[in-house]
Write a protein that holds these residues in place. Structure first.
Motif, PDB file in Angstrom:
ATOM      1  N   ARG A 262       0.834  -1.202   0.000  1.00 23.94           N
ATOM      2  CA  ARG A 262       0.000   0.000   0.000  1.00 23.94           C
ATOM      3  C   ARG A 262       0.872   1.256   0.000  1.00 23.94           C
ATOM      4  O   ARG A 262       1.066   1.906   1.014  1.00 23.94           O
ATOM      5  N   THR A 263       1.382   1.575  -1.148  1.00 27.36           N
ATOM      6  CA  THR A 263       2.199   2.781  -1.296  1.00 27.36           C
ATOM      7  C   THR A 263       1.386   4.020  -0.936  1.00 27.36           C
ATOM      8  O   THR A 263       1.936   4.984  -0.406  1.00 27.36           O
ATOM      9  N   ASP A 264       0.089   3.980  -1.176  1.00 29.03           N
ATOM     10  CA  ASP A 264      -0.761   5.115  -0.808  1.00 29.03           C
ATOM     11  C   ASP A 264      -0.762   5.319   0.705  1.00 29.03           C
ATOM     12  O   ASP A 264      -0.766   6.455   1.188  1.00 29.03           O
ATOM     13  N   ARG A 265      -0.717   4.239   1.473  1.00 25.01           N
ATOM     14  CA  ARG A 265      -0.652   4.354   2.941  1.00 25.01           C
ATOM     15  C   ARG A 265       0.715   4.868   3.379  1.00 25.01           C
ATOM     16  O   ARG A 265       0.820   5.606   4.352  1.00 25.01           O
TER      17      ARG A 265
ATOM     18  N   THR B   5       6.181  -0.536  -3.743  1.00 27.55           N
ATOM     19  CA  THR B   5       6.260  -0.010  -2.378  1.00 27.55           C
ATOM     20  C   THR B   5       7.707   0.019  -1.913  1.00 27.55           C
ATOM     21  O   THR B   5       8.139   0.983  -1.284  1.00 27.55           O
TER      22      THR B   5
ATOM     23  N   GLU C 104       2.482   6.937   1.672  1.00 34.17           N
ATOM     24  CA  GLU C 104       2.386   8.371   1.378  1.00 34.17           C
ATOM     25  C   GLU C 104       1.581   9.089   2.457  1.00 34.17           C
ATOM     26  O   GLU C 104       1.930  10.200   2.879  1.00 34.17           O
ATOM     27  N   TRP C 105       0.522   8.462   2.940  1.00 32.63           N
ATOM     28  CA  TRP C 105      -0.301   9.045   4.003  1.00 32.63           C
ATOM     29  C   TRP C 105       0.504   9.179   5.291  1.00 32.63           C
ATOM     30  O   TRP C 105       0.458  10.228   5.947  1.00 32.63           O
TER      31      TRP C 105
ATOM     32  N   TRP D 296       9.398   2.950  -3.459  1.00 33.91           N
ATOM     33  CA  TRP D 296       8.954   4.185  -2.813  1.00 33.91           C
ATOM     34  C   TRP D 296       9.710   4.365  -1.502  1.00 33.91           C
ATOM     35  O   TRP D 296      10.186   5.467  -1.202  1.00 33.91           O
TER      36      TRP D 296
END
Length: 195
Positions: free
Chosen positions: A49-52, A87, A54-55, A90
């Motif tokens: 979860r790259t979005d997590r 991920t 980032e969060w 990132w």
């Protein structure tokens, strides 16, 4: 008079104990907070979860990305282990510790050699400590052993450009060379039959 002094000493001791309890409570809360944030990083890495990630970065928690969990693994170890290359990339770009090792001496580079693509392995080879390129773990397995232990079919499926012949090279197994060799053998057998 002595009784009053003893009572005052006991009161002071109780006050000191209460202060120590407050300090311990603050340490426990801080430790629990760190553990929780560390687990959030691990969860994001394991799930890809790259979005997590980032969060968590947006919340100012990037400095906790290298939190160590079970066995000394970092979230970057976890991302590589679960084959979440996006991920992992990132995390590397945002300062993940590429020199991290587990309690059993497994390096980030070893995990990459076992689970990642050739391109990520090559990228990591340029930035990990040079000693990690050949550092064996506690079972005596070095990164090259991890690469050699990978099934060839899995590598070919994930990286077909590494295992397919180039278009310019002719292979003895290609259809064009086998058809030409069968036609030449049939023509040579017909010429020997006519003589």
């Amino acid at each position: 008079d002595n009784d009053n002094d003893n009572d005052n000493d006991n009161d002071n001791d109780n006050d000191n104990d209460n202060d120590n309890d407050k300090d311990n409570d603050n340490v426990n809360v801080t430790t629990q907070y760190s553990d929780t944030i560390g687990l959030l990083w691990v969860w994001a890495a394991r799930q890809g979860r790259t979005d997590r990630c980032e969060w968590l970065r947006a919340k100012g928690l990037l400095h906790m990305m290298n939190t160590r969990v079970r066995g000394g693994m970092t979230p970057l170890h976890e991302a590589l282990w679960k084959r979440h290359e996006g991920t992992a990339r990132w995390m590397i770009a945002h300062g993940a510790d590429v020199a991290a090792t587990t309690k059993t001496n497994v390096t980030i580079f070893s995990f990459a050699c076992e689970h990642a693509s050739a391109s990520l392995i090559f990228e990591l080879a340029k930035i990990v400590p040079p000693a990690h390129l050949a550092l064996p773990n506690k079972r005596g397995l070095s990164p090259i052993r991890y690469i050699l232990a990978r099934p060839l079919t899995a590598c070919a499926e994930r990286h077909p450009y590494l295992y397919s012949p180039s278009p310019s090279s002719s292979s003895p197994f290609s259809s064009s060379s086998s058809s030409s060799s069968s036609s030449s053998s049939s023509s040579s057998s017909s010429s020997s039959a006519s003589s």
